[in-house]
Scaffold this active site. Structure first.
Site, PDB file in Angstrom:
ATOM      1  N   ASP A 183       0.789  -1.010   0.083  1.00 34.68           N
ATOM      2  CA  ASP A 183       0.110  -0.098  -0.166  1.00 34.68           C
ATOM      3  C   ASP A 183       0.785   1.321   0.229  1.00 34.68           C
ATOM      4  OD1 ASP A 183      -2.943   0.918   0.065  1.00 34.68           O
ATOM      5  OD2 ASP A 183      -2.208   1.824   2.082  1.00 34.68           O
ATOM      6  N   GLU A 215       1.676   0.225  -4.675  1.00 33.29           N
ATOM      7  CA  GLU A 215       0.723   0.976  -5.168  1.00 33.29           C
ATOM      8  C   GLU A 215       1.411   2.396  -5.082  1.00 33.29           C
ATOM      9  OE1 GLU A 215      -3.641   2.729  -3.953  1.00 33.29           O
ATOM     10  OE2 GLU A 215      -2.028   2.665  -2.477  1.00 33.29           O
TER      11      GLU A 215
HETATM   12  O1  TEU Z   1      -4.759   4.481  -1.007  1.00 31.84           O
HETATM   13  C1  TEU Z   1      -3.773   5.454  -1.562  1.00 31.84           C
HETATM   14  C2  TEU Z   1      -4.160   6.310  -2.177  1.00 31.84           C
HETATM   15  O2  TEU Z   1      -3.386   7.323  -2.355  1.00 31.84           O
HETATM   16  C3  TEU Z   1      -5.582   7.103  -2.474  1.00 31.84           C
HETATM   17  O3  TEU Z   1      -5.394   8.263  -2.980  1.00 31.84           O
HETATM   18  C4  TEU Z   1      -6.779   6.185  -3.123  1.00 31.84           C
HETATM   19  O4  TEU Z   1      -6.386   6.498  -4.460  1.00 31.84           O
HETATM   20  C5  TEU Z   1      -8.014   6.878  -2.642  1.00 31.84           C
HETATM   21  O5  TEU Z   1      -8.541   5.960  -1.951  1.00 31.84           O
HETATM   22  C6  TEU Z   1      -8.905   7.203  -3.942  1.00 31.84           C
HETATM   23  O6  TEU Z   1      -9.598   8.397  -3.460  1.00 31.84           O
HETATM   24  C7  TEU Z   1      -4.641   3.423  -0.594  1.00 31.84           C
HETATM   25  C8  TEU Z   1      -5.381   2.367  -0.472  1.00 31.84           C
HETATM   26  O7  TEU Z   1      -5.506   1.690  -1.555  1.00 31.84           O
HETATM   27  C9  TEU Z   1      -6.677   2.879   0.247  1.00 31.84           C
HETATM   28  O8  TEU Z   1      -7.794   1.903   0.104  1.00 31.84           O
HETATM   29  C10 TEU Z   1      -6.643   3.340   1.608  1.00 31.84           C
HETATM   30  O9  TEU Z   1      -7.765   3.768   1.846  1.00 31.84           O
HETATM   31  C11 TEU Z   1      -5.495   4.203   1.501  1.00 31.84           C
HETATM   32  O10 TEU Z   1      -4.099   3.921   0.841  1.00 31.84           O
HETATM   33  C12 TEU Z   1      -4.979   4.219   2.974  1.00 31.84           C
HETATM   34  O11 TEU Z   1      -4.534   3.065   3.523  1.00 31.84           O
END
Ligand code: TEU
Ligand code: CA
Length: 530
Positions: free
Chosen positions: A193, A245
């Site tokens: 993540d 990610e």
């Molecule tokens: O998301 C990271 C992130 O940068 C977010 O901008 C994501 O694109 C956003 O949810 C869209 O509005 C990660 C995870 O994938 C997400 O599910 C988590 O909520 C977040 O980190 C916190 O761990």
């Protein structure tokens, strides 16, 4: 370099919404196990399970309170071991979702560390005497006051997700131990993540860009040092896959994370292309979707990422449903779902399928009381509510992607024996797995065929990308080239017929239309020729 994770297709499971085995309305690990025959039949290779560790679920598991145990609602560690074994015996691999930019505030490290400055765990987190102007991604200041130490701690997401202090070597070692713990158990890798956020701007200066993807929050000066250290400590002698990610990363920078000789991670999930239908990085401020913007961005990454490796996706647990967003979920539901699938599977990079995408699941028309996600709930609290904003909320909220998997037309869509934690989409009687398994022309069977093609034709995996009609308003036409082999892909990204001259003398690998029109591509028509 040829390798299994480039040849693979990944399937993302959001465990809360995939399959409930014990009737508490929440998906769980035994539910996943029960559906492995389905996934095997689909033909995917790697299962990525969104976080299934102990968590108070402020952000549905993206806030971990014990990195070595399973979330109570999802089952036990033994259930996990048994799932892992079964996944392997089905010939698939399993990767976990590692959330180590932050932990939960209920993690014992934070519970202890916040008590006093002299507690050894205090320095596992990031503290300042005063707040700067950084804003949290889910609203409000990124700093929260902590009375016992009279300081503020950093949380780039909710206050219940304090950021971990990667500058502390002890914390880093704890994380490497956690990674090794799961890899030693037989897990095949991780989706990491927000991997680009581990290193932040030193000194926490104020900034003119105080929100994600601010350059101050990510890709800090020690990023590559940290990842190389993790590689040495956990990965050097293993054949696993690390998928990061990566908010806010350019192709040039992506090269440094995933380049073949970098010894960092293997693949990125970057999401620049998912930002093309909103303005100024404010996802609720939606603008009209223009297909050209989407494919231009995808094409840019095809050309500019060279020795690194990308994932290809249009959906995940943070995104609305792709057929509703980039297709037409009413008039051309089936055609456009297949078109979008063809797009993702024919580009260079590893295709990722998000649960339900393979049956064309759609966005849902939520009532305000039905939202569950912390992001949308916070947004509803903090913005002025006008029509434009509500429309943005409807289109972009993450719960669209989190309604339960639609298995059949029985009550609760075959997902659970009881009322689920989040509403089921009303269209489950029309859109479900059972119907599509038997229909040869279904979206599901189209996905199966795309996956089979990837196994049969190396050019789909390794071919170089070359765009043929760059700048065309409606069509995305490109080649993939590997030695003598050439793949020709023509995609009509719109709901209108468009003039198109089909090249002669090539065999058709797949198309979403049974019959073609001379000199035309029909609405959302996709053809792939060899
Ligand atoms: O998301 C990271 C992130 O940068 C977010 O901008 C994501 O694109 C956003 O949810 C869209 O509005 C990660 C995870 O994938 C997400 O599910 C988590 O909520 C977040 O980190 C916190 O761990
Ligand atoms: Ca359950």
């Amino acid at each position: 370099m040829k390798t299994w994770w480039k040849e693979a297709v990944v399937y993302q499971i959001y465990p809360r919404s995939f399959m409930d085995s014990n009737g508490d309305g929440i998906g769980d690990l035994n539910g996943i196990k029960a559906r492995l025959p389905y996934l095997t039949f689909l033909g995917v290779d790697i299962l990525w399970i969104s976080p299934c560790f102990k968590s108070p679920n402020e952000d549905n598991g993206y806030d971990i309170s014990d990195y070595r145990d399973i979330m109570t609602e999802f089952g036990t560690l033994d259930d996990f071991k048994s799932l892992l074994e079964e996944v392997h015996s089905c010939g698939m691999k399993l990767i976990l979702d590692l959330v180590v930019n932050h932990s939960s505030d209920e993690h014992p490290w934070f519970v202890k560390g916040r008590k006093s400055k002299s507690n050894p765990y205090h320095d596992y987190y990031i503290w300042q005497d005063n707040q700067n102007n950084w804003q949290a991604h889910f609203g409000g200041s990124a700093w929260e006051y902590n009375k016992p130490t009279n300081e503020y701690y950093l949380h780039l997401f909710t206050p219940k997700q304090p950021d971990l202090n990667w500058e502390n070597p002890k914390l880093r070692q704890e994380i490497y131990d956690i990674v090794n713990y799961w890899l030693d158990m037989g897990v095949d890798g991780f989706r990491m993540d927000t991997v680009t956020m581990y290193s932040k701007a030193p000194g926490f200066p104020d900034t003119d860009t105080p929100r994600l993807p601010s350059e101050y929050f990510l890709d800090g000066p020690r990023m590559h040092e940290f990842l190389q250290e993790m590689h040495k400590s956990c990965l050097a002698h293993r054949d696993v896959v690390m998928i990061g990610e990566a908010p806010g990363i350019s192709p040039e920078k992506a090269e440094l994370y995933t380049g073949e000789n970098r010894k960092e991670i293997n693949m990125l999930i970057q999401f620049e292309h998912t930002c093309i239908d909103s303005a100024g990085y404010n996802k609720w401020n939606t603008i009209t979707y223009e297909p050209r913007k989407l494919v231009d961005n995808l094409a840019k990454w095809q050309k500019e990422l060279k020795s690194g490796w990308n994932s290809q996706f249009l959906s995940n647990h943070n995104q609305p449903r792709q057929v509703s967003r980039f297709g037409n979920d009413k008039l051309f539901w089936k055609e456009s779902a297949k078109l979008l699938a063809t797009l993702i599977h024919m580009l260079k990079g590893t295709p990722f399928i998000y649960q339900g995408e393979e049956i064309g699941m759609t966005n849902m028309d939520f009532e305000v009381d039905d939202y569950r996600d912390v992001e949308v709930l916070n947004a509803l609290k903090s913005f002025d509510i006008d029509d434009k904003f509500m429309n943005g909320i409807k289109r972009m909220n993450r719960d669209n992607g989190r309604t339960p998997m639609q298995w059949d037309d029985s009550s609760e869509a075959g997902f659970s024996m009881n009322t689920p934690w989040i509403k089921i989409n009303d269209n489950y009687k029309k859109i479900n797995v059972r119907i599509q398994l038997t229909d040869q022309d279904s979206i599901f069977n189209y996905y199966r065929k795309l996956i089979e093609l990837r196994k049969a034709h190396e050019v789909i995996v390794y071919g170089e990308f070359e765009e043929i009609m760059p700048g065309h308003e409606s069509l995305f036409v490109f080649k993939r080239i590997l030695g003598e082999k050439q793949l020709f892909v023509a995609l009509n990204m719109t709901d209108q017929e468009v003039e198109f001259k089909r090249p002669k003398g090539k065999s058709e690998l797949i198309s979403n239309y049974k019959s073609h029109k001379k000199g035309m591509l029909q609405p959302y028509e996709a053809i792939v020729l060899l």
